[in-house]
Design a protein around this motif. Structure first.
Motif, short mmCIF file in Angstrom:
data_model
loop_
_atom_site.label_atom_id
_atom_site.label_comp_id
_atom_site.label_asym_id
_atom_site.label_seq_id
_atom_site.Cartn_x
_atom_site.Cartn_y
_atom_site.Cartn_z
N LYS A 119 0.69 -1.16 0.14
CA LYS A 119 0.17 -0.03 -0.12
C LYS A 119 0.75 1.12 0.10
N GLN A 120 2.01 1.29 0.88
CA GLN A 120 2.79 2.19 0.99
C GLN A 120 3.54 2.76 -0.37
N LEU A 121 3.92 1.58 -0.93
CA LEU A 121 4.47 1.65 -2.43
C LEU A 121 3.52 2.20 -3.53
N CYS A 122 2.14 1.95 -3.46
CA CYS A 122 1.14 2.55 -4.45
C CYS A 122 1.14 4.05 -4.15
N THR A 123 1.13 4.35 -2.92
CA THR A 123 0.90 5.69 -2.69
C THR A 123 2.39 6.72 -3.18
N ASP A 124 3.45 6.13 -2.90
CA ASP A 124 4.85 6.58 -3.40
C ASP A 124 4.80 6.57 -4.78
N ALA A 125 4.10 5.69 -5.64
CA ALA A 125 4.09 5.56 -7.21
C ALA A 125 3.40 6.88 -7.61
N LYS A 126 2.00 6.91 -7.08
CA LYS A 126 1.35 8.03 -7.44
C LYS A 126 2.00 9.25 -7.20
N ASP A 127 2.65 9.39 -6.09
CA ASP A 127 3.38 10.87 -5.74
C ASP A 127 4.48 11.11 -6.66
N ALA A 128 5.14 10.12 -7.07
CA ALA A 128 6.31 10.10 -8.09
C ALA A 128 5.85 10.18 -9.58
N GLY A 129 4.73 10.16 -9.79
CA GLY A 129 4.07 10.47 -11.11
C GLY A 129 3.65 9.17 -12.03
N ALA A 130 3.59 7.99 -11.29
CA ALA A 130 2.94 6.79 -11.83
C ALA A 130 1.45 6.90 -12.23
N THR A 131 1.00 6.68 -13.44
CA THR A 131 -0.42 6.32 -13.65
C THR A 131 -1.23 4.97 -13.04
N TYR A 132 -0.25 4.01 -13.12
CA TYR A 132 -0.78 2.89 -12.69
C TYR A 132 0.03 1.93 -11.76
N ALA A 133 -0.43 0.95 -10.95
CA ALA A 133 0.48 0.21 -10.04
C ALA A 133 0.47 -1.19 -10.69
N LEU A 134 1.42 -2.00 -10.63
CA LEU A 134 1.48 -3.15 -10.97
C LEU A 134 1.97 -4.05 -9.84
N VAL A 135 0.98 -4.94 -9.25
CA VAL A 135 1.10 -5.54 -8.00
C VAL A 135 1.45 -7.08 -8.09
N LEU A 136 2.51 -7.46 -7.46
CA LEU A 136 3.06 -8.80 -7.42
C LEU A 136 2.64 -9.36 -6.24
#
Length: 310
Positions: free
Chosen positions: A94-111
């Protein structure tokens, strides 16, 4: 419901390091720009090829932000950034998804987590992905890659159940299972849930089965050839597309035998004038000077020649 990524071909980009295993940003920039110039629909930062699990949290944020900034500053605002956000706990994912959004990613790919395989029943896998999707500020996608998840292989029923979640919008199937791909594409339109085979040897076959394209390692080497297959497919020139697809299939096999991530970096370094083949341990580097003596490298040379002719 959240919208999935658009159809096309995406690259799980390798990251480049120097001899001290520190991030080599000039080479990362050169690579991202060559891929964008090759026509990729989007760049996956920190897929398995991006050595995600070998990076710190800060490095993960930094590389996502750097990719987005590089694309924007060079006129590639339309090229998507997808971020791999896999971790071994629900909390960290969950933290990494929030980080990804803050860093400019549009989607998260979750393993799917894999430290405790016996605990990862279908019900627990579904619970994990739903909890992450509930918390993620960007749409999530399911990353199915048994090779890096201790053999955990999500079946089409499990993925279809997850596809009903309003913030789960697609899947990368690095299992390469065309039957699974077709079962999912026949249940969900790509406008609702996008299915991407995670291998170039299943690229055109997936498109013919209704997939949204591919997210594949070989795109790191020959993005223009993947663009050509996609264009021929859209034009209905299946025979021409299949002729190139056959070469991509051999190329997929070859890079797996040359050395995976280390092999891709060695190939790029040898043929495109940037980057060094360093990886983070425990991965193993491949010496670019050893490629010529590898019996599988001739296939890659042919592909690179075709790429340069486009």
């Amino acid at each position: 419901m959240s919208a999935p990524p658009p159809p096309g071909f995406y690259v799980p980009a390798v990251l480049f390091f120097n001899e001290h295993e520190e991030l080599d940003f000039p080479s990362i920039k050169a690579h991202i720009l060559r891929l964008a110039q090759g026509g990729v629909t989007g760049v996956l930062i920190q897929g398995s090829n991006g050595e995600a699990q070998l990076l710190s949290r800060e490095e993960r944020k930094e590389t996502i932000s750097f990719a987005r900034k590089t694309l924007n500053e060079n006129g590639f605002n339309n090229v998507l950034v997808i971020a791999g956000t896999g971790a071994q706990s629900t909390r960290e994912t969950k933290q990494l998804c929030t980080d990804a959004k803050d860093a400019g990613a549009t989607y998260a790919l979750v393993l799917t987590p894999s430290t405790f395989p016996p605990q990862m029943s279908p019900d627990n896998i579904i619970r994990f992905h739903r909890e992450v999707a509930d918390a993620s500020p960007i749409p999530t996608m399911i990353y199915n890659f048994p090779t890096v998840t201790a053999g955990l292989d999500l079946d089409s029923d499990t993925i279809a159940t997850l596809a009903e979640h309003p913030n789960i919008v697609g899947t990368k199937l690095s299992c390469g299972n065309i039957g699974k791909t077709h079962r999912l594409t026949s249940r969900f339109p790509s406008s609702q849930f996008a299915v991407y085979p995670g291998r170039s040897d299943a690229y055109l076959h997936g498109l013919l089965a209704g997939s949204a394209g591919t997210i594949a390692a070989l795109v790191n080497v020959v993005p223009k050839l993947h663009a050509r297959v996609y264009q021929l497919f859209k034009e209905g020139k299946t025979d021409e597309a299949m002729a190139i697809q056959a070469k991509l299939g051999h190329g997929d096999w070859a890079i797996s035998k040359i050395g995976g991530i280390g092999g891709i970096k060695a190939i790029v370094s040898k043929n495109f004038g940037y980057g060094q083949p360093f990886v983070r341990g425990p991965l193993k580097a491949v010496d670019p000077n050893s490629l010529q003596s590898n019996k599988f490298y001739g296939v890659i040379e042919e592909l690179v020649t075709l790429e340069n002719e486009i």
